[in-house]
Design an enzyme around this catalytic site. Structure first.
Site, PDB file in Angstrom:
ATOM      1  N   LYS A 149       0.825  -1.212   0.000  1.00  0.00           N
ATOM      2  CA  LYS A 149       0.000   0.000   0.000  1.00  0.00           C
ATOM      3  C   LYS A 149       0.857   1.260   0.000  1.00  0.00           C
ATOM      4  O   LYS A 149       2.039   1.238   0.334  1.00  0.00           O
ATOM      5  CB  LYS A 149      -0.982  -0.034   1.174  1.00  0.00           C
ATOM      6  CG  LYS A 149      -2.124  -1.010   0.868  1.00  0.00           C
ATOM      7  CD  LYS A 149      -3.232  -0.997   1.865  1.00  0.00           C
ATOM      8  CE  LYS A 149      -4.330  -1.959   1.374  1.00  0.00           C
ATOM      9  NZ  LYS A 149      -5.269  -2.317   2.419  1.00  0.00           N
ATOM     10  N   ARG A 178      -3.361 -10.227   4.958  1.00  0.00           N
ATOM     11  CA  ARG A 178      -3.818 -10.285   3.557  1.00  0.00           C
ATOM     12  C   ARG A 178      -2.664  -9.827   2.673  1.00  0.00           C
ATOM     13  O   ARG A 178      -2.262  -8.666   2.738  1.00  0.00           O
ATOM     14  CB  ARG A 178      -5.049  -9.372   3.410  1.00  0.00           C
ATOM     15  CG  ARG A 178      -5.684  -9.395   2.041  1.00  0.00           C
ATOM     16  CD  ARG A 178      -6.869  -8.433   1.988  1.00  0.00           C
ATOM     17  NE  ARG A 178      -7.497  -8.435   0.685  1.00  0.00           N
ATOM     18  CZ  ARG A 178      -7.055  -7.729  -0.350  1.00  0.00           C
ATOM     19  NH1 ARG A 178      -5.992  -6.950  -0.241  1.00  0.00           N
ATOM     20  NH2 ARG A 178      -7.672  -7.802  -1.511  1.00  0.00           N
TER      21      ARG A 178
HETATM   22  N1  HH2 Z   1      -7.292  -4.001   0.892  1.00  0.00           N
HETATM   23  C1  HH2 Z   1      -7.631  -4.020  -0.419  1.00  0.00           C
HETATM   24  C2  HH2 Z   1      -8.772  -4.701  -0.854  1.00  0.00           C
HETATM   25  N2  HH2 Z   1      -9.542  -5.395   0.011  1.00  0.00           N
HETATM   26  N3  HH2 Z   1     -10.002  -6.127   2.215  1.00  0.00           N
HETATM   27  C3  HH2 Z   1      -9.684  -6.129   3.516  1.00  0.00           C
HETATM   28  N4  HH2 Z   1     -10.458  -6.806   4.383  1.00  0.00           N
HETATM   29  N5  HH2 Z   1      -8.593  -5.462   4.000  1.00  0.00           N
HETATM   30  C4  HH2 Z   1      -7.767  -4.746   3.185  1.00  0.00           C
HETATM   31  O1  HH2 Z   1      -6.793  -4.134   3.686  1.00  0.00           O
HETATM   32  C5  HH2 Z   1      -8.068  -4.711   1.784  1.00  0.00           C
HETATM   33  C6  HH2 Z   1      -9.216  -5.420   1.329  1.00  0.00           C
HETATM   34  C7  HH2 Z   1      -6.777  -3.264  -1.404  1.00  0.00           C
HETATM   35  O2  HH2 Z   1      -5.784  -4.061  -1.961  1.00  0.00           O
HETATM   36  P1  HH2 Z   1      -5.831  -4.800  -3.390  1.00  0.00           P
HETATM   37  O3  HH2 Z   1      -6.930  -5.811  -3.424  1.00  0.00           O
HETATM   38  O4  HH2 Z   1      -4.507  -5.341  -3.714  1.00  0.00           O
HETATM   39  O5  HH2 Z   1      -6.090  -3.632  -4.421  1.00  0.00           O
HETATM   40  P2  HH2 Z   1      -7.358  -3.153  -5.226  1.00  0.00           P
HETATM   41  O6  HH2 Z   1      -8.384  -2.717  -4.243  1.00  0.00           O
HETATM   42  O7  HH2 Z   1      -6.840  -2.020  -6.081  1.00  0.00           O
HETATM   43  O8  HH2 Z   1      -7.871  -4.312  -6.047  1.00  0.00           O
END
Ligand code: HH2
Length: 275
Positions: free
Chosen positions: A223, A257
């Site tokens: 992040k 995660r």
């Molecule tokens: N972070 C992201 C998405 N979903 N869910 C939970 N519970 N906690 C988190 O910290 C979290 C989440 C963001 O990361 P990523 O899926 O890699 O990116 P994007 O939202 O751009 O798909």
């Protein structure tokens, strides 16, 4: 404070044995891996199986990016992205699957296709999402977010970020529990309506959130606050991510995660021997 152990599919969530949640984004636009597993079920499933082999306990499948400023996706399109991947993965593995969605239609379709858990970044603030969780009788992740992905990074403010986030998470968990949801995980939602100071404070005082007596999930992977602390671009944030996640586990996180499963598995293997 310890929490009561429970199952997520075949995985056992219990105090002292943190689980690794591997991220599978079947989106064109996720912030760190957008487009890599989009519109290609075989590639997506191969990546999930690779993460399982590397030591992921759960695979979190998402069909919509929630990066700051991202646009909304229609539920039909989100379902079209996630359901074939979940169904195909189910045919080849019994690894527990979590659906990362804020939409009840998607959650229901994903569970029908074989998902074992619902991960809602809006923390079950939509009553229809709560109804879906009650009906589906599976574990849930309640995440805290301020605003929406479109607006959340516009000057986020809190009186005390840790107290505000903990308050929201406990209220939502109590609401879900009253309606009959039994297996509840809390997530402070790093980067979701938080500036650098807020994210750092939440990590430093994660023990206060773990002290609510429910399992806590943390997602710091790649992040932007890791970038801000290290100066590293998104493709080079593994070291910073590992530091944040190990610190979280020491402060009571029960799930992390992650995008980089193998490295986290090795780090947790070492940590287990040292503690
Ligand atoms: N972070 C992201 C998405 N979903 N869910 C939970 N519970 N906690 C988190 O910290 C979290 C989440 C963001 O990361 P990523 O899926 O890699 O990116 P994007 O939202 O751009 O798909």
């Amino acid at each position: 404070m310890p929490f009561n152990a429970f199952k997520i599919g075949r995985a056992s969530l219990k105090p002292g044995t943190p689980l690794i949640v591997g991220v599978l984004n079947v989106t064109p636009d996720s912030f760190s891996d957008g487009g890599r597993y989009f519109n290609d079920v075989r590639k997506a499933v191969d990546h999930a199986l690779r993460m399982e082999q590397e030591g992921a306990d759960i695979i979190d499948v998402g069909g919509e990016s929630s990066r700051p400023g991202s646009a909304n996706v229609a539920p039909e399109e989100e379902i079209r992205r996630v359901v074939p991947a979940i169904r195909a993965l189910r045919k080849r593995s019994s690894v527990p699957v979590s659906i990362d969605s804020m939409r009840p239609q998607t959650a229901r379709a994903a569970v029908e296709a074989g998902a074992d858990m619902i991960n809602d970044i809006t923390g079950f603030t939509n009553p229809e999402m709560t109804d879906a969780a009650v009906a589906l009788k599976i574990p849930v992740v309640v995440m805290h977010m301020r605003g929406t992905p479109a607006t959340m990074q516009k000057r986020p403010r809190y009186s005390d970020v840790v107290r505000d986030v903990s308050g929201f998470l406990s209220r939502q968990a109590e609401m879900l529990e009253k309606k009959g949801v039994r297996r509840i995980i809390l997530d402070p939602g790093l980067g979701f309506g938080k500036n650098l100071k807020h994210n750092v404070r939440l990590l430093k005082r994660l023990d206060e959130i773990a002290g609510l007596g429910r399992p806590v999930m943390v997602g710091a992977s790649r992040k932007s606050f890791i970038g801000a602390l290290t100066g590293a671009p998104v493709g080079d944030r593994l070291a910073g991510t590992l530091a944040a996640h190990i610190c979280s586990v020491l402060k009571g996180a029960a799930l992390i995660r992650v995008h980089d499963v193998a490295e986290h598995r090795r780090a947790l293997d070492v940590l287990r021997e040292l503690l």
